[in-house]
Design a protein around this motif. Structure first.
Motif, PDB file in Angstrom:
ATOM      1  N   GLY A 139      -6.096  -7.906   1.478  1.00  0.00           N
ATOM      2  CA  GLY A 139      -6.478  -8.747   2.607  1.00  0.00           C
ATOM      3  C   GLY A 139      -7.732  -8.250   3.308  1.00  0.00           C
ATOM      4  O   GLY A 139      -8.645  -9.024   3.605  1.00  0.00           O
ATOM      5  N   GLN A 181       0.864 -11.715   3.662  1.00  0.00           N
ATOM      6  CA  GLN A 181      -0.356 -11.455   4.424  1.00  0.00           C
ATOM      7  C   GLN A 181      -1.223 -12.720   4.495  1.00  0.00           C
ATOM      8  O   GLN A 181      -1.854 -12.989   5.501  1.00  0.00           O
ATOM      9  CB  GLN A 181      -1.137 -10.312   3.741  1.00  0.00           C
ATOM     10  N   ASP A 198       4.166  -8.489   5.927  1.00  0.00           N
ATOM     11  CA  ASP A 198       2.870  -7.901   5.591  1.00  0.00           C
ATOM     12  C   ASP A 198       1.849  -8.323   6.644  1.00  0.00           C
ATOM     13  O   ASP A 198       1.404  -9.475   6.662  1.00  0.00           O
ATOM     14  CB  ASP A 198       2.459  -8.396   4.193  1.00  0.00           C
ATOM     15  N   SER A 249       0.238  -3.969   0.375  1.00  0.00           N
ATOM     16  CA  SER A 249       0.672  -5.267  -0.149  1.00  0.00           C
ATOM     17  C   SER A 249       1.164  -5.146  -1.582  1.00  0.00           C
ATOM     18  O   SER A 249       2.049  -5.893  -2.010  1.00  0.00           O
ATOM     19  CB  SER A 249      -0.480  -6.275  -0.093  1.00  0.00           C
TER      20      SER A 249
END
Ligand SMILES: Nc1ncnc2c1ncn2[C@@H]1O[C@H](COP(=O)(O)OP(=O)(O)OP(=O)(O)O)[C@@H](O)[C@H]1O
Ligand SMILES: Nc1ncnc2c1ncn2[C@@H]1O[C@H](COP(=O)(O)OP(=O)(O)OP(=O)(O)O)[C@@H](O)[C@H]1O
Ligand SMILES: [Mg+2]
Ligand SMILES: [Mg+2]
Lengths: 245, 296, 245, 296
Positions: free
Chosen positions: C158, A104, A180, A60
């Motif tokens: 995440g 994400q 993502d 990310s």
């Protein structure tokens, strides 16, 4: 679609130019965490690249650097011929319009409906109202959300939020799509539908970068795989699988 | 361009109504502060009118020699009238003075003065001041005239005049400084409120930017939303004012039989206009300042 | 751990009582969406249940009903012997402490660090400070986040956010753990570690309900599978796979 | 229990400092409103003191018959003094009256009166009013005495007294109502600001509840945070006040040579105490009200 096709034809030539270039990029966050170290990567126009790696490897972070949500601590980043690090503030929006990003964590606007969230990506570029309407409807249809068009994000299931984010990334037909973990909240069937959608868009000439943990998809697609480990690229394989070959 | 303006308007309207708690709270704050400011402007204006009235009561009497030549008296009158701090000068003859006294005596039910044989009262010049602050100076100038054949006595009341003037000055300076502070705090509080409301939506601003919105594309809807908050807040304040004006005025007018508080015909209009303009501008400025911190 | 072991032994008897019971439960959201229709389900103490189904099938809705984040439109819900629908306001927190929930969108407190987020689940039940410290440290170690303990949620990847949510759900050693898509942002290796962790906790007696799209895991575990489709249960299989057997 | 209190304190402190933009903005609003209120309380107090001083200037003179019996004069004096609206009564003899006049004449540089042979001035009773509003009534009562051998004349100035009293009354009622509105708006705006700040954190409240926090576990840190905002805001307001008091007082004291504005020794202390207490309570109440909407 006609411009996409044209670009496609042109780009499939022998020496495709690189639309994304990272040269010795490092990123250390303000709190001291080193997320990336000396990452170099070149992605030619029209490529389909999987970005894989363990949780916290830096996938990310690379995406954040491409969109200039973060600036690199060291190194040079080029997107579509522009030096991202030297862009003036006023040029950043234009960079971002070239990149369709599926975040994400989705990053949907909470006070806008599904329809409005997707339409927003077209409104920022000043498309006429009827074109916005038409293209937004098509995008929602593609991800299977027409029925949920008037829901607000907090009235959606996880997978529906994710598909809204995907629709928003694609609706502007950007030359580069960066996704993502776009299937983390989707069931296998829907995941495959989305992958096929992305794959079709890629075939029409869009460069595609996708960070994912979905082993099955990576293995089945046999596309280029870039693997990260602790902020460094440990593998860059033309027709790779999720694990080291 | 037209599309852009329509878009901004629609976004601002949406932004206002889809964050109702914050919009309503901001609007209420704006309304409250404006109501307070307006009320205060009115009170300050009332204070001013009262103090002017109090000052206009300040007079100077010059008692005249019974044997003074009319031409000398006239010359003196003209001289005094040319002083810029003087409003006007009234000549009261011996007869008039007696008549007045009789009237007062009749009214107050004192012993009748109707049968006074010789008139003991002097003629006089009544000097009404325009600028009451100069009374003392004029009085001392006139005292130099005493004994020169025209003026026999200068009647003021130095200590009382001084006190009234001092109080007047303190009150009106106090009123103006509180008013100044009031407007400053109003501005500050409204801007602050909008800042908190925008801060709560900083994620939205970030998302819009990430999706490719330019600064002005993000900023303008917030500015117009700030203007909306200003307009709604001002309208509420003005409605409350308009509704409360008659009863308050009624209650006050009980006292007002003597002090004529008159704000002038355009005061209400000017007040409403300034309140609306002030609110609108502060709303916009507040939004600009607040959004700027999140556009980086 | 001693109480858990004891509960484990007792619960493995012949007729285990049901800790979760849904009887003809329907849920229609205020905007008219029918998320669940006549769902009946009984989960005995110590069970391990996978909840599967397409995006929008109603998995998260069931979890929201169990925690009383939402009230059912019709039907009866029982958790650990208590009628969830008839709980008074003041008893809701006690219900929630019995359920360790991993939310699909994590629901981490943004102004608290990883450590503080996890510790919070213990503080609400008034544990002494040293116990909070000790148990929080253990939980962070289990999910591999000790190094990130002082990060705020927006400074996490995440997968790290997801593991924080998992640590918070487990730290209080609740008798029932409900995990909503707990591996959606995790790489396969970390996913398996988490599943093994959950599996171990289940063996020690904790009832486990897990909504997931992870086909591989469901197929490999061979546990009970409840499949939802458009808000109704279409399959409830003792040792099932992700797809219909 | 102690653990719980420590926990709440720590949470409140954290909540304050980890949402710096909102905390600082709220604190600034509280400080601004309190500063304004304090300033206004002081101005209102100054107005009050000035008006009391103005009222204390209201006197009534009873000119006495040269031939009145001392016992009768004393009886009258006692009678007037028993009136609750009267502060005190002063007997001024003929000689004293002359001495006074001479002093005034010397000071003001008028013709010397030292060589007056027979004393033309009457003895008098000077009545200082406690309640100036009753002057008129007392004066008319005294006029009934005229001609009964003691009182020869009653000197007041009905129209001036009336006007001063009316203005006094209007100003002080106006001051009190603006002050009332001021405090109400202050309360309203502070509560509103806290409400917006808490609204921005409603997700946090929801998450805490979902993880099993009881209502009071969620509520108390917010209440203490509200108290912190109140305390910090009040402290800032008081510091600004304390810093600005000397120069402002210096500037005012230029005017104050005549009107003795004295707030009393405990005024500053009482003001500081009330500001702090008021802020603290509003902060807490604001938090309670705001959090309640999200605890469902
Ligand atoms: N804003 C930030 N401040 C500090 N550290 C950060 C920040 N964002 C990310 N990190 C750290 O940088 C590392 C890389 O994060 P990144 O989000 O790029 O990982 P990722 O590869 O996307 O992982 P995942 O698969 O879990 O999403 C992580 O260890 C994370 O803790
Ligand atoms: N608050 C809400 N208001 C209205 N409709 C809602 C709300 N929450 C969920 N829904 C709808 O209810 C349906 C079921 O949602 P739910 O979140 O239970 O799905 P899910 O099975 O968890 O899906 P996913 O796998 O995508 O997370 C969805 O169609 C969704 O749009
Ligand atoms: Mg990531
Ligand atoms: Mg879900």
């Amino acid at each position: 679609m006609s411009t996409l096709t044209a670009r496609n034809k042109a780009s499939r030539g022998s020496d495709r130019r690189n639309v994304i270039v990272l040269e010795d990029v490092s990123k250390q966050y303000p709190n001291g965490t080193r997320a990336l170290q000396d990452v170099s990567l070149a992605i030619p126009d029209g490529d389909f690249v999987f970005l894989v790696g363990a949780s916290g490897a830096g996938k990310s972070t690379i995406i954040r650097l491409l969109t200039r949500a973060e600036a690199p601590t060291a190194g040079r980043i080029e997107v579509d011929g522009e030096d991202v690090g030297r862009l003036t503030r006023s040029h950043v929006p234009h960079l971002r319009r070239k990149l369709g990003v599926v975040f994400q964590d989705f990053k949907l606007l909470p006070a806008k409906t599904v329809y409005e969230n997707v339409a927003f990506a077209l409104q920022v570029t000043g498309h006429p109202d009827d074109e916005v309407r038409e293209r937004t409807d098509v995008a929602l249809e593609l991800v299977g959300l027409s029925k949920r068009r008037d829901h607000y994000p907090d009235q959606l299931s996880g997978g529906e939020q994710q598909r809204t984010a995907i629709a928003r990334a694609l609706v502007g037909k950007p030359p580069i799509v960066v996704a993502d973990e776009p299937t983390g909240n989707l069931d296998p069937v829907t995941s495959w539908e989305i992958i096929q959608l992305l794959s079709r868009i890629n075939e029409l000439g869009t460069t595609l970068v996708m960070a994912t943990h979905n082993q099955e998809i990576v293995n089945a697609m046999r596309k280029r795989v870039v693997a990260l480990e602790h902020g460094s690229i440990v593998r860059d394989q033309a027709q790779g699988g999720y694990q080291h070959a | 361009m037209l599309r852009y303006i329509r878009y901004i308007g629609a976004q601002a309207w949406q932004g206002f109504w889809r964050n109702p708690v914050m919009s309503i709270a901001s609007t209420a704050t704006v309304a409250g502060m404006l109501l307070l400011s307006s009320f205060f402007v009115i009170a300050q204006r009332g204070l001013d009118v009262s103090l002017n009235f109090l000052q206009s009561k300040v007079e100077l009497y010059l008692e005249l020699d019974d044997n003074a030549k009319p031409s000398d008296i006239l010359a003196l009158k003209t001289r005094i009238e040319s002083d810029p701090s003087v409003d006007h000068v009234l000549y009261v003859s011996k007869d008039e003075a007696l008549t007045r006294l009789k009237e007062v005596a009749d009214k107050t039910g004192q012993v009748s003065l109707a049968d006074v044989a010789t008139n003991p009262l002097p003629a006089s010049l009544e000097v009404k001041m325009r600028d009451a602050q100069q009374t003392k100076q004029l009085a001392s100038m006139m005292r130099d005239e005493v004994g020169k054949g025209v003026v026999t006595d200068v009647v003021d009341n130095p200590s009382v005049v001084d006190k009234v003037l001092t109080i007047t000055r303190v009150l009106s300076i106090g009123g103006i400084s509180v008013l100044g502070l009031m407007l400053f705090v109003t501005l500050f509080v409204i801007v602050n409120t909008i800042r908190i409301a925008v801060h709560a939506r900083r994620d939205e601003i970030e998302i819009m930017q990430l999706v490719g919105a330019t600064d002005s594309f993000v900023r303008w809807p917030f500015i117009i939303e700030g203007v909306l908050v200003g307009i709604f807040g001002a309208s509420i304040a003005l409605l409350v004012l308009a509704a409360s004006a008659p009863p308050v005025m009624g209650a006050i007018s009980g006292f007002l039989t003597i002090v004529p508080i008159d704000f002038g015909p355009l005061f209400a209009l000017a007040l409403a206009g300034s309140v609306l303009g002030f609110a609108l501008v502060i709303g916009a400025i507040g939004a600009v300042i607040s959004v700027r911190s999140y556009l980086r």
